[in-house]
Design a protein around this motif. Structure first.
Motif, PDB file in Angstrom:
ATOM      1  N   VAL A  89       0.848  -1.185   0.000  1.00 37.73           N
ATOM      2  CA  VAL A  89       0.000   0.000   0.000  1.00 37.73           C
ATOM      3  C   VAL A  89       0.886   1.237   0.000  1.00 37.73           C
ATOM      4  O   VAL A  89       1.744   1.398   0.876  1.00 37.73           O
ATOM      5  N   ARG A  90       0.708   2.068  -0.988  1.00 34.54           N
ATOM      6  CA  ARG A  90       1.392   3.359  -1.055  1.00 34.54           C
ATOM      7  C   ARG A  90       0.354   4.431  -0.759  1.00 34.54           C
ATOM      8  O   ARG A  90      -0.709   4.453  -1.371  1.00 34.54           O
ATOM      9  N   LYS A  91       0.674   5.300   0.191  1.00 35.51           N
ATOM     10  CA  LYS A  91      -0.355   6.215   0.666  1.00 35.51           C
ATOM     11  C   LYS A  91       0.150   7.648   0.771  1.00 35.51           C
ATOM     12  O   LYS A  91       1.312   7.905   1.060  1.00 35.51           O
ATOM     13  N   SER A  92      -0.770   8.544   0.497  1.00 34.37           N
ATOM     14  CA  SER A  92      -0.510   9.968   0.619  1.00 34.37           C
ATOM     15  C   SER A  92      -1.857  10.634   0.884  1.00 34.37           C
ATOM     16  O   SER A  92      -2.804   9.975   1.302  1.00 34.37           O
ATOM     17  N   LEU A  93      -1.925  11.923   0.630  1.00 30.80           N
ATOM     18  CA  LEU A  93      -3.182  12.656   0.723  1.00 30.80           C
ATOM     19  C   LEU A  93      -3.535  13.189  -0.660  1.00 30.80           C
ATOM     20  O   LEU A  93      -2.674  13.712  -1.371  1.00 30.80           O
ATOM     21  N   GLU A  94      -4.787  13.021  -1.032  1.00 32.45           N
ATOM     22  CA  GLU A  94      -5.246  13.512  -2.334  1.00 32.45           C
ATOM     23  C   GLU A  94      -5.212  15.031  -2.381  1.00 32.45           C
ATOM     24  O   GLU A  94      -5.358  15.693  -1.353  1.00 32.45           O
ATOM     25  N   PRO A  95      -5.093  15.610  -3.565  1.00 29.88           N
ATOM     26  CA  PRO A  95      -5.271  17.055  -3.712  1.00 29.88           C
ATOM     27  C   PRO A  95      -6.762  17.396  -3.729  1.00 29.88           C
ATOM     28  O   PRO A  95      -7.300  17.928  -4.702  1.00 29.88           O
ATOM     29  N   ALA A  96      -7.441  17.027  -2.645  1.00 34.49           N
ATOM     30  CA  ALA A  96      -8.879  17.266  -2.511  1.00 34.49           C
ATOM     31  C   ALA A  96      -9.226  17.213  -1.034  1.00 34.49           C
ATOM     32  O   ALA A  96      -8.529  16.562  -0.250  1.00 34.49           O
ATOM     33  N   TYR A  97     -10.284  17.911  -0.645  1.00 40.41           N
ATOM     34  CA  TYR A  97     -10.689  17.883   0.756  1.00 40.41           C
ATOM     35  C   TYR A  97     -12.184  17.607   0.872  1.00 40.41           C
ATOM     36  O   TYR A  97     -12.973  17.943  -0.016  1.00 40.41           O
ATOM     37  N   THR A  98     -12.547  16.986   1.985  1.00 39.67           N
ATOM     38  CA  THR A  98     -13.950  16.722   2.283  1.00 39.67           C
ATOM     39  C   THR A  98     -14.486  17.836   3.161  1.00 39.67           C
ATOM     40  O   THR A  98     -13.823  18.273   4.108  1.00 39.67           O
ATOM     41  N   GLN A  99     -15.676  18.295   2.861  1.00 40.17           N
ATOM     42  CA  GLN A  99     -16.297  19.397   3.585  1.00 40.17           C
ATOM     43  C   GLN A  99     -17.682  19.007   4.061  1.00 40.17           C
ATOM     44  O   GLN A  99     -18.313  18.097   3.521  1.00 40.17           O
ATOM     45  N   LEU A 100     -18.143  19.718   5.074  1.00 45.37           N
ATOM     46  CA  LEU A 100     -19.551  19.683   5.451  1.00 45.37           C
ATOM     47  C   LEU A 100     -20.220  20.871   4.787  1.00 45.37           C
ATOM     48  O   LEU A 100     -19.870  22.022   5.054  1.00 45.37           O
ATOM     49  N   ALA A 101     -21.166  20.605   3.888  1.00 45.09           N
ATOM     50  CA  ALA A 101     -21.890  21.662   3.193  1.00 45.09           C
ATOM     51  C   ALA A 101     -23.169  21.988   3.952  1.00 45.09           C
ATOM     52  O   ALA A 101     -23.901  21.096   4.378  1.00 45.09           O
ATOM     53  N   LEU A 102     -23.444  23.283   4.110  1.00 49.20           N
ATOM     54  CA  LEU A 102     -24.638  23.757   4.799  1.00 49.20           C
ATOM     55  C   LEU A 102     -25.475  24.542   3.796  1.00 49.20           C
ATOM     56  O   LEU A 102     -25.050  25.602   3.311  1.00 49.20           O
ATOM     57  N   ASN A 103     -26.652  24.045   3.469  1.00 48.02           N
ATOM     58  CA  ASN A 103     -27.504  24.660   2.460  1.00 48.02           C
ATOM     59  C   ASN A 103     -28.180  25.899   3.046  1.00 48.02           C
ATOM     60  O   ASN A 103     -29.089  25.801   3.881  1.00 48.02           O
ATOM     61  N   GLY A 104     -27.736  27.066   2.602  1.00 45.51           N
ATOM     62  CA  GLY A 104     -28.272  28.318   3.128  1.00 45.51           C
ATOM     63  C   GLY A 104     -29.415  28.893   2.335  1.00 45.51           C
ATOM     64  O   GLY A 104     -29.778  30.061   2.531  1.00 45.51           O
ATOM     65  N   ALA A 105     -30.033  28.103   1.453  1.00 44.60           N
ATOM     66  CA  ALA A 105     -31.101  28.633   0.607  1.00 44.60           C
ATOM     67  C   ALA A 105     -32.352  28.955   1.410  1.00 44.60           C
ATOM     68  O   ALA A 105     -32.984  29.993   1.211  1.00 44.60           O
ATOM     69  N   ASP A 106     -32.732  28.058   2.302  1.00 43.94           N
ATOM     70  CA  ASP A 106     -33.942  28.267   3.095  1.00 43.94           C
ATOM     71  C   ASP A 106     -33.852  27.420   4.352  1.00 43.94           C
ATOM     72  O   ASP A 106     -32.847  26.741   4.583  1.00 43.94           O
ATOM     73  N   GLY A 107     -34.895  27.470   5.170  1.00 47.41           N
ATOM     74  CA  GLY A 107     -34.895  26.702   6.402  1.00 47.41           C
ATOM     75  C   GLY A 107     -33.997  27.330   7.453  1.00 47.41           C
ATOM     76  O   GLY A 107     -33.523  28.469   7.298  1.00 47.41           O
ATOM     77  N   PRO A 108     -33.712  26.613   8.526  1.00 43.97           N
ATOM     78  CA  PRO A 108     -32.911  27.185   9.617  1.00 43.97           C
ATOM     79  C   PRO A 108     -31.550  27.681   9.171  1.00 43.97           C
ATOM     80  O   PRO A 108     -31.036  28.674   9.693  1.00 43.97           O
ATOM     81  N   LEU A 109     -30.933  27.028   8.187  1.00 40.86           N
ATOM     82  CA  LEU A 109     -29.580  27.388   7.782  1.00 40.86           C
ATOM     83  C   LEU A 109     -29.528  28.617   6.879  1.00 40.86           C
ATOM     84  O   LEU A 109     -28.435  29.067   6.517  1.00 40.86           O
ATOM     85  N   ALA A 110     -30.666  29.176   6.544  1.00 43.85           N
ATOM     86  CA  ALA A 110     -30.669  30.461   5.851  1.00 43.85           C
ATOM     87  C   ALA A 110     -30.192  31.569   6.788  1.00 43.85           C
ATOM     88  O   ALA A 110     -29.763  32.633   6.329  1.00 43.85           O
ATOM     89  N   ASP A 111     -30.264  31.313   8.092  1.00 40.28           N
ATOM     90  CA  ASP A 111     -29.800  32.253   9.106  1.00 40.28           C
ATOM     91  C   ASP A 111     -28.312  31.999   9.353  1.00 40.28           C
ATOM     92  O   ASP A 111     -27.917  30.916   9.780  1.00 40.28           O
ATOM     93  N   GLU A 112     -27.502  33.019   9.091  1.00 39.69           N
ATOM     94  CA  GLU A 112     -26.063  32.850   9.246  1.00 39.69           C
ATOM     95  C   GLU A 112     -25.673  32.449  10.659  1.00 39.69           C
ATOM     96  O   GLU A 112     -24.698  31.708  10.868  1.00 39.69           O
ATOM     97  N   ARG A 113     -26.438  32.901  11.657  1.00 39.86           N
ATOM     98  CA  ARG A 113     -26.114  32.544  13.040  1.00 39.86           C
ATOM     99  C   ARG A 113     -26.246  31.042  13.274  1.00 39.86           C
ATOM    100  O   ARG A 113     -25.450  30.448  14.010  1.00 39.86           O
ATOM    101  N   VAL A 114     -27.221  30.427  12.637  1.00 35.49           N
ATOM    102  CA  VAL A 114     -27.395  28.979  12.798  1.00 35.49           C
ATOM    103  C   VAL A 114     -26.256  28.243  12.096  1.00 35.49           C
ATOM    104  O   VAL A 114     -25.715  27.257  12.621  1.00 35.49           O
ATOM    105  N   ARG A 115     -25.864  28.702  10.914  1.00 33.89           N
ATOM    106  CA  ARG A 115     -24.743  28.065  10.221  1.00 33.89           C
ATOM    107  C   ARG A 115     -23.462  28.180  11.058  1.00 33.89           C
ATOM    108  O   ARG A 115     -22.693  27.224  11.180  1.00 33.89           O
ATOM    109  N   ARG A 116     -23.252  29.353  11.626  1.00 34.13           N
ATOM    110  CA  ARG A 116     -22.061  29.540  12.452  1.00 34.13           C
ATOM    111  C   ARG A 116     -22.117  28.665  13.702  1.00 34.13           C
ATOM    112  O   ARG A 116     -21.085  28.151  14.164  1.00 34.13           O
ATOM    113  N   ALA A 117     -23.303  28.491  14.239  1.00 36.57           N
ATOM    114  CA  ALA A 117     -23.450  27.620  15.410  1.00 36.57           C
ATOM    115  C   ALA A 117     -23.110  26.182  15.066  1.00 36.57           C
ATOM    116  O   ALA A 117     -22.449  25.480  15.845  1.00 36.57           O
ATOM    117  N   VAL A 118     -23.560  25.720  13.898  1.00 38.79           N
ATOM    118  CA  VAL A 118     -23.207  24.368  13.456  1.00 38.79           C
ATOM    119  C   VAL A 118     -21.686  24.238  13.371  1.00 38.79           C
ATOM    120  O   VAL A 118     -21.089  23.261  13.850  1.00 38.79           O
TER     121      VAL A 118
END
Length: 721
Positions: free
Chosen positions: A347-376
């Motif tokens: 096994v040859r191992k390294s780190l990919e030139p890519a990262y995994t993220q948590l995406a927060l959909n700010g279009a509507d619902g609770p996450l439309a409020d920036e304070r809720v996104r920041r709290a998450v």
């Protein structure tokens, strides 16, 4: 590509949250201080060897996800295999080094530089005197001009996927001789090094028909160390052969066969000797490593003593219970035989030139409020999440600090301070400020559920959060935040148990199903919420529950493990998550791209040219003429005018230091509005034959195809020291 690697291809927020005064942007590193870009967290692992140690000849059988639908890298259905073919057979003016930074490719360029900035930016390319296409014609200005016209966006008959940069070119001319190409820009373009890589011959780019259809199945004319011999869709392979017209160092290999092998079948293909090189998942990596370690152990009944420290069975090598391993001995014997066949691999191992993220959909619902996104975001312990994925693999487990670059790349700087560290108390305060207070909707508590008291204690049962798809909050996950307990993913007994649980889930039959009763397993309806969770929050009679969408197919086990950890972290601030597992086919198109989610995990590739490539990912969505929202690639629907302006300024300045500063400022503001939270750089695990040189986990660097091959007899031992 795995769903952890989805590739690079609306309620407006209150104006109060867009003001600069609300963004806690840290001061950026000034001139003369240490470079914040740092170094890559992991280097290449390719069994690097001088060409003299590599034998001439041989065939490399390399597993890919699929035979590409097109060999034209500028079409929308191009994929990773398209890129791999293009790198081996076509010119690249610049390629990436081990730090993910562009470097001139001397096989094609003697030099390339900006020779004028006023009144227009002019770049002069001086081509390698030996650079020719496989039909004998010199590479020159006609090829550059044809590619510019095809990709400029001016002729809609060309079905192009992207025009960035080419749309800023005003004209292309022959220079002082046939080896010079002069490119004049109508507007300044900082990322000019991104252009003409790959470069296609004018035969492909010259007409819409040739561009749209001619290069989909074959490339008649190439200019690299290899050429395309054939694409066979029925057998699932692309065959590349050494090019007799190549003027650089001759390819060591006679052939490279790119073979389509599904991820779930690669262990069997390796064991059967059908492939020599393959990206693999953690479970397969553990099998390959265990097989190599067991190579010195005796066969049962051989009477030969085991090598010191060698496991005496596959079960022991994996830390499994020997008695349990004996159950189902028929399949166990078959698996053991296959694993013995893996002993020729490592096994040859390294780190990919890519990262995994948590995406927060700010279009509507609770996450439309920036304070809720920041709290998450403030509820997440990103260090613990990175450790969950990377520590068991023996890889550096630092969280990613930028949306726009990775450590080692020129534009990288850790700007996460613009959002702030994990802080449960601050997360709860942000939620309270947004109107989310302890206590479920009145009159809707389930049987036996207690109302939250004045101290915000947790209810004993959830009325609507215990349905299948809600994650259990495990007792072993009660950890204090930075002001008290915290989930540090350390080496304590419960930390070890959590890592082992993650390993077991990777080894489950489908590789993606948490087991009942484990942290991260799905809870049956009515499951009690332990004291580690805060009281559920509500606003206007509605419970704060976020829909967390995940893919369900093989290979998504890591995402499920990470999602379970995230859900438990959010539960500690009163946010409940409703897990939705969807099919692989619909995950991206029907949920991420369409916005049918609150939380999701997916990855973005890093780019050496973030001002160009990252802008559509973070651009502020704008209403279209038909009333729909044009989000480009910004699937979180969160953006600001200020971020757009910083991108525009960065791509238009030719001062490289200033461009890096602008990119870092843009990243700090992307952090501050909390539309997406970078978590960890993705692991890159590759199984390779032990005698294969200059191939494996490439990390950032562009592979050098002509140097790949098999060690000459005795050379590997000498290379190893």
């Amino acid at each position: 590509m795995s769903h952890d690697g989805v590739g690079l291809r609306a309620v407006m927020r209150s104006a109060a949250f867009l003001t600069a005064g609300t963004l806690a942007v840290p001061a950026l590193t000034g001139c003369g201080s240490a470079d914040p870009a740092g170094k890559p967290q992991a280097g290449q692992d390719i069994a690097a060897a001088a060409r003299a140690r590599v034998a001439d000849g041989g065939t490399l059988r390399w597993a890919v996800d699929a035979v590409p639908d097109t060999l034209n890298a500028f079409q929308s259905d191009a994929d990773d295999t398209t890129t791999r073919v293009a790198q081996a057979v076509l010119p690249s003016m610049f390629r990436l080094n081990a730090s993910g930074r562009p470097e001139r490719n001397p096989d094609y360029l003697e030099s390339a530089e900006v020779v004028a900035t006023e009144p227009k930016q002019v770049v002069l390319y001086k081509l390698n005197q030996q650079a020719v296409w496989s039909d004998g014609r010199e590479i020159g200005a006609a090829d550059f001009a044809a590619q510019w016209r095809a990709l400029s966006g001016r002729d809609t008959a060309y079905w192009t996927a992207r025009n960035a940069g080419y749309d800023r070119i005003e004209k292309i001319q022959r220079g002082a001789d046939d080896l010079e190409v002069k490119v004049t820009f109508s507007r300044p373009y900082a990322d000019w090094r991104s252009l003409f890589t790959p470069l296609y011959p004018k035969d492909v780019m010259g007409t819409p028909d040739a561009f749209n259809d001619g290069a989909r199945r074959r490339l008649k004319v190439t200019a690299g160390p290899f050429t395309v011999e054939r694409v066979v869709r029925r057998s699932g392979e692309v065959v590349l052969t050494r090019s007799p017209r190549w003027w650089g160092e001759p390819a060591k290999l006679d052939r490279i066969e790119l073979r389509a092998v599904p991820r779930g079948k690669r262990a069997a293909a390796l064991a059967a000797g059908r492939i020599d090189l393959a990206e693999i998942d953690p479970a397969t990596a553990r099998r390959v490593t265990a097989a190599a370690r067991a190579a010195g152990a005796p066969r049962p009944g051989s009477g030969r003593p085991a090598a010191a420290g060698a496991p005496d069975s596959r079960a022991a090598a994996h830390g499994l219970d020997e008695k349990a391993a004996d159950e189902g001995s028929g399949t166990r014997g078959l698996r053991r035989g296959r694993d013995r066949a893996l002993r020729g691999f490592e096994v040859r191992k390294s780190l990919e030139p890519a990262y995994t993220q948590l995406a927060l959909n700010g279009a509507d619902g609770p996450l439309a409020d920036e304070r809720v996104r920041r709290a998450v975001a403030r509820a997440l312990d990103r260090e613990a999440l990175a450790a969950t994925v990377l520590k068991p693999l023996g890889l550096p487990a630092a969280p990613v600090g930028s949306h726009l670059a990775l450590p080692g790349q020129a534009a990288y700087a850790d700007n996460s301070g613009a959002l702030g560290e994990q802080d449960t108390k601050e997360a709860r305060a942000l939620l309270g400020d947004a109107g989310w207070v302890p206590g479920g909707p009145a009159g809707k508590r389930g049987k036996g559920e207690k109302a939250a008291g004045p101290e915000g204690g947790a209810a004993e049962k959830e009325s609507d959060g215990g349905a299948e798809g809600t994650y259990i909050v495990g007792e072993d996950d009660k950890r204090e935040d930075k002001r008290g307990k915290r989930d540090d993913g350390g080496e304590g007994s419960d930390g070890k148990a959590r890592r082992e649980a993650g390993r077991e889930r990777e080894d489950s039959p489908r590789g993606d199903e948490p087991r009942d009763g484990e942290p991260g397993a799905y809870a049956p309806k009515g499951t009690a919420v332990p004291a580690g969770a805060a009281a559920p929050l509500a606003k206007d009679g509605k419970r704060l529950t976020l829909r967390f969408v995940l893919p369900s197919g093989p290979g998504s086990g890591t995402l499920h493990t990470v999602a379970g950890r995230i859900s438990r972290m959010l539960a500690r601030v009163g946010i409940r998550t409703d897990i939705s597992k969807v099919s692989d086919e619909s995950y991206f198109t029907d949920h991420i791209a369409s916005g049918a989610y609150d939380l999701a995990l997916y990855s973005w590739p890093a780019s050496a040219f973030p001002a160009t490539d990252a802008r559509p990912v973070y651009a502020k969505p704008v209403p279209g003429a038909d009333g729909s929202l044009n989000v480009e690639q910004n699937y979180t629907r969160v953006g600001t005018d200020q971020v757009d302006q910083l991108f525009d300024q960065a791509v238009a300045t030719l001062d490289e230091e200033e461009a890096r500063s602008l990119i870092r400022k843009a990243d700090a503001r992307i952090w501050a509005v909390a539309g997406s939270i970078p978590l960890y750089q993705r692991p890159q695990l590759t199984a390779a034959r032990k005698n294969l040189a200059n191939a494996g986990a490439f990390g950032f660097a562009t592979p050098v195809y002509e140097d790949m091959g098999f060690f000459a007899k005795g050379a590997k031992r000498a290379a190893a020291g």
